[in-house]
Write a protein that holds these residues in place. Structure first.
Motif, short mmCIF file in Angstrom:
data_model
loop_
_atom_site.label_atom_id
_atom_site.label_comp_id
_atom_site.label_asym_id
_atom_site.label_seq_id
_atom_site.Cartn_x
_atom_site.Cartn_y
_atom_site.Cartn_z
N TYR A 124 0.81 -1.21 0.00
CA TYR A 124 0.00 0.00 0.00
C TYR A 124 0.85 1.26 0.00
O TYR A 124 1.89 1.34 0.65
CB TYR A 124 -0.93 0.01 1.21
N ARG A 125 0.38 2.25 -0.74
CA ARG A 125 1.03 3.56 -0.74
C ARG A 125 0.78 4.26 0.59
O ARG A 125 -0.21 4.01 1.27
CB ARG A 125 0.49 4.43 -1.88
N LYS A 126 1.68 5.18 0.92
CA LYS A 126 1.57 5.91 2.18
C LYS A 126 1.11 7.34 1.92
O LYS A 126 1.36 7.92 0.86
CB LYS A 126 2.92 5.92 2.89
N LEU A 127 0.44 7.89 2.90
CA LEU A 127 -0.03 9.26 2.79
C LEU A 127 1.13 10.24 2.88
O LEU A 127 2.00 10.09 3.75
CB LEU A 127 -1.02 9.58 3.93
N PRO A 128 1.18 11.26 2.04
CA PRO A 128 2.26 12.26 2.10
C PRO A 128 1.94 13.33 3.13
O PRO A 128 1.67 14.50 2.80
CB PRO A 128 2.26 12.82 0.67
N VAL A 129 1.97 12.94 4.42
CA VAL A 129 1.65 13.89 5.49
C VAL A 129 2.75 13.85 6.55
O VAL A 129 3.40 12.82 6.74
CB VAL A 129 0.29 13.56 6.14
N PRO A 130 2.96 14.96 7.25
CA PRO A 130 3.97 14.99 8.32
C PRO A 130 3.62 14.01 9.44
O PRO A 130 2.45 13.70 9.67
CB PRO A 130 3.91 16.44 8.82
N ARG A 131 4.64 13.50 10.10
CA ARG A 131 4.54 12.63 11.28
C ARG A 131 3.95 11.26 10.97
O ARG A 131 3.62 10.50 11.90
CB ARG A 131 3.72 13.30 12.39
N LEU A 132 3.82 10.91 9.69
CA LEU A 132 3.26 9.60 9.36
C LEU A 132 4.10 8.48 9.96
O LEU A 132 3.58 7.56 10.58
CB LEU A 132 3.16 9.43 7.84
N GLU A 133 5.42 8.55 9.75
CA GLU A 133 6.30 7.48 10.24
C GLU A 133 6.21 7.35 11.76
O GLU A 133 6.24 6.24 12.29
CB GLU A 133 7.74 7.78 9.83
N GLU A 134 6.07 8.47 12.44
CA GLU A 134 5.95 8.44 13.90
C GLU A 134 4.70 7.67 14.34
O GLU A 134 4.75 6.83 15.23
CB GLU A 134 5.90 9.88 14.42
#
Length: 557
Positions: free
Chosen positions: A343-353
């Motif tokens: 699945y693709r990931k959302l291009p938003v801040p703090r996603l990895e966190e």
């Protein structure tokens, strides 16, 4: 029926059927009768390779954590019923202990003899297999099996829980943030914070923050044991395409090895229910479909290795060599690339966190239990998002389905749209996109924006489920086979246009290397089409071996 204070567990959905006299006679030809006394242990928790037992007289009880302070009664069986569950076929460790509760008589059939009989007697085999599949689901629902003790904020805790769920391993999660006695126990045992999460396996073995491979080895999953000899067909990826190829390859006499980095089932294996797959009018979960396919392939002689992550592919004069991240290699005459997509990931801040604790790319029972009675958000407009919405609405307090487009039916099947819009606790937010993730240690809210008006608002969400398309898992193939500009594998005429001299329909630019399912350029992203391509690939593998004059390993033996 009540004996010695224990009541026989009622049959539920065919989980505890009684065998007919004729079926018992058939089994008796391959086993032996034995008398039993109260307290005799027939199957011990943590044991691998136990026998198949039929209760002829008396009674047998199944316990978790037998004779410990945590002892729990699971089920009780009387005459005509058989013991065990799916681990008897898979070779996994037993997840409970079976003890004679009332003296009587048993029929003891060795596991190998049972497997032979199941292959010869489809009616008996279907009865036992169906019961074992349902029993595994019951164990998962009860939380019987391995215990994972760790913090909800730990990425390793999530990794182990996802590995157990994807491989359909019964487990119970104990959250150190909520269970003070568990934290005190770990402190008494001298377990340091950096050594968590801890996994307690059937039989009592304790693992401190184990790798997926270590956990697989202890519970009896088919961990990598790649042989030196060359196989006929190596399947990289055990999603629907890979599983179909394993079934057809092995049934056609090819020495077949299937490998996957995480678990059998692929992306489809994370689906709570697949309702539009041919032959299952009431639907089937992706995990159960994968489980059935693995058993079917193993019946024909296919080998599975999990977890085994491919990192390279080399072509040599006598075939191909697949290299793995642990340094091992597998030599094979042909290769099927069925690694699918992630699945693709959302291009938003703090996603990895927040991915460590609150962002998910699958909606199974494991994830649903994490957000019970909480508000959740789902991003996506395809069938995966629709199925996740239906499933999570049974657990979550409120579900927001966030859709970038203006029409839900553009990418979602009509039958799903009709059901989603009728759910009382589901709010559909059209032409809306997520801009920020908010929270301290875990997700608390989303900042979303209407992409038509530009208006922004905060919405409560303790968990975020993302289903916004997929990217092919082809990083390990760089420079080996021709890929399109998005990284999908080119096959057939597309491969020829990329430089291949001649390629079969599913063959890549590298002779003897095929691709099927979601990883292939131009494929239809559906379970049924992936299964069709996987089975078709086996026929093309046979043609390739025949036209090149290569000897099939099984035929040479």
């Amino acid at each position: 029926m009540q004996m010695n204070g224990l009541v026989e567990t009622p049959d539920r959905y065919g989980a505890y059927p009684r065998l007919s006299e004729g079926q018992i006679e058939t089994l008796e030809a391959r086993g032996q009768r034995r008398s039993t006394d109260v307290g005799t242990v027939l199957i011990r928790e943590g044991e691998e390779g136990y026998d198949f037992f039929v209760v002829l007289a008396g009674k047998v009880a199944n316990y978790e954590a037998y004779r410990t302070p945590d002892e729990r009664l699971i089920s009780v069986h009387g005459p005509g019923r058989f013991l065990g569950e799916l681990s008897l076929f898979t070779g996994q460790a037993a997840f409970f202990t079976s003890v004679v509760a009332e003296p009587g008589e048993l029929l003891d059939v060795p596991a190998d003899a049972l497997r032979e009989l199941v292959a010869q007697d489809p009616a008996l085999g279907d009865l036992i297999l169906r019961a074992y599949l349902i029993r595994r689901s019951i164990l998962i629902g009860l939380g019987v099996g391995i215990r994972i003790i760790g913090s909800r904020y730990s990425q390793d805790t999530r990794r182990l829980r996802e590995f157990a769920a994807r491989n359909r391993l019964p487990y119970r999660w104990i959250d150190l943030e909520l269970d003070k006695p568990a934290e005190d126990l770990l402190r008494q045992l001298g377990v340091r914070p950096e050594e968590t999460p801890v996994v307690i396996c059937p039989g009592g073995q304790v693992l401190r923050n184990p790798s997926n491979a270590e956990l697989a080895r202890v519970v009896g999953l088919p961990a990598p044991h790649l042989a030196e000899a060359t196989c006929d067909l190596a399947i990289v990826g055990a999603g629907p395409a890979g599983l179909a190829a394993a079934v057809y390859g092995a049934s056609e006499g090819l020495v077949t090895v299937a490998l996957d980095a995480i678990a059998a089932g692929g992306q489809a294996g994370t689906s709570s229910k697949i309702e539009n797959y041919l032959g299952f009018p009431t639907g089937i979960s992706g995990g159960e479909l994968a489980e059935r396919a693995v058993l079917q392939a193993e019946k024909f002689g296919a080998s599975f290795n999990v977890p085994a992550e491919a990192r390279s592919l080399q072509t040599r004069e006598d075939g191909h060599v697949i290299g793995f991240t642990d340094g091992s290699e597998l030599r094979t005459r042909t290769v099927l690339i069925a690694t699918g997509a992630h699945y693709r990931k959302l291009p938003v801040p703090r996603l990895e966190e927040f991915e460590k604790t609150s962002v998910y790319y699958a909606a199974t029972t494991a994830e649903a239990l994490m957000c019970r009675n909480d508000p959740v958000a789902i991003v996506g407009a395809g069938n995966s998002a629709g199925q996740a919405t239906l499933f999570l609405s049974k657990y979550a307090d409120h579900v927001r389905l966030i859709v970038r487009g203006a029409d839900l039916s553009q990418d979602m099947s009509r039958y799903l749209v009709d059901r989603v819009v009728r759910l009382p606790n589901v709010e559909i937010m059209l032409h809306t996109e997520v801009r920020e993730l908010l929270g301290k240690d875990s997700l608390e809210a989303l900042l979303v924006e209407d992409n038509q008006t530009g208006q922004r608002q905060l919405v409560d969400a303790r968990a975020l489920f993302v289903f916004i398309g997929a990217e092919p898992c082809t990083g390990w193939l760089s420079g080996t086979v021709a890929l399109d500009h998005n990284g999908f594998v080119l096959t057939g005429r597309d491969a020829e246009e990329a430089g291949a001299q001649r390629a079969f329909f599913l063959e890549t630019s590298q002779p003897g290397v095929f691709a099927a399912g979601d990883v292939r350029h131009g494929s239809i992203k559906r379970v049924a089409s992936a299964v069709g391509e996987g089975s078709m690939a086996v026929r093309l593998v046979w043609e390739y071996l025949h036209t090149t004059g290569r000897t099939v390993v099984s035929a040479a033996r």
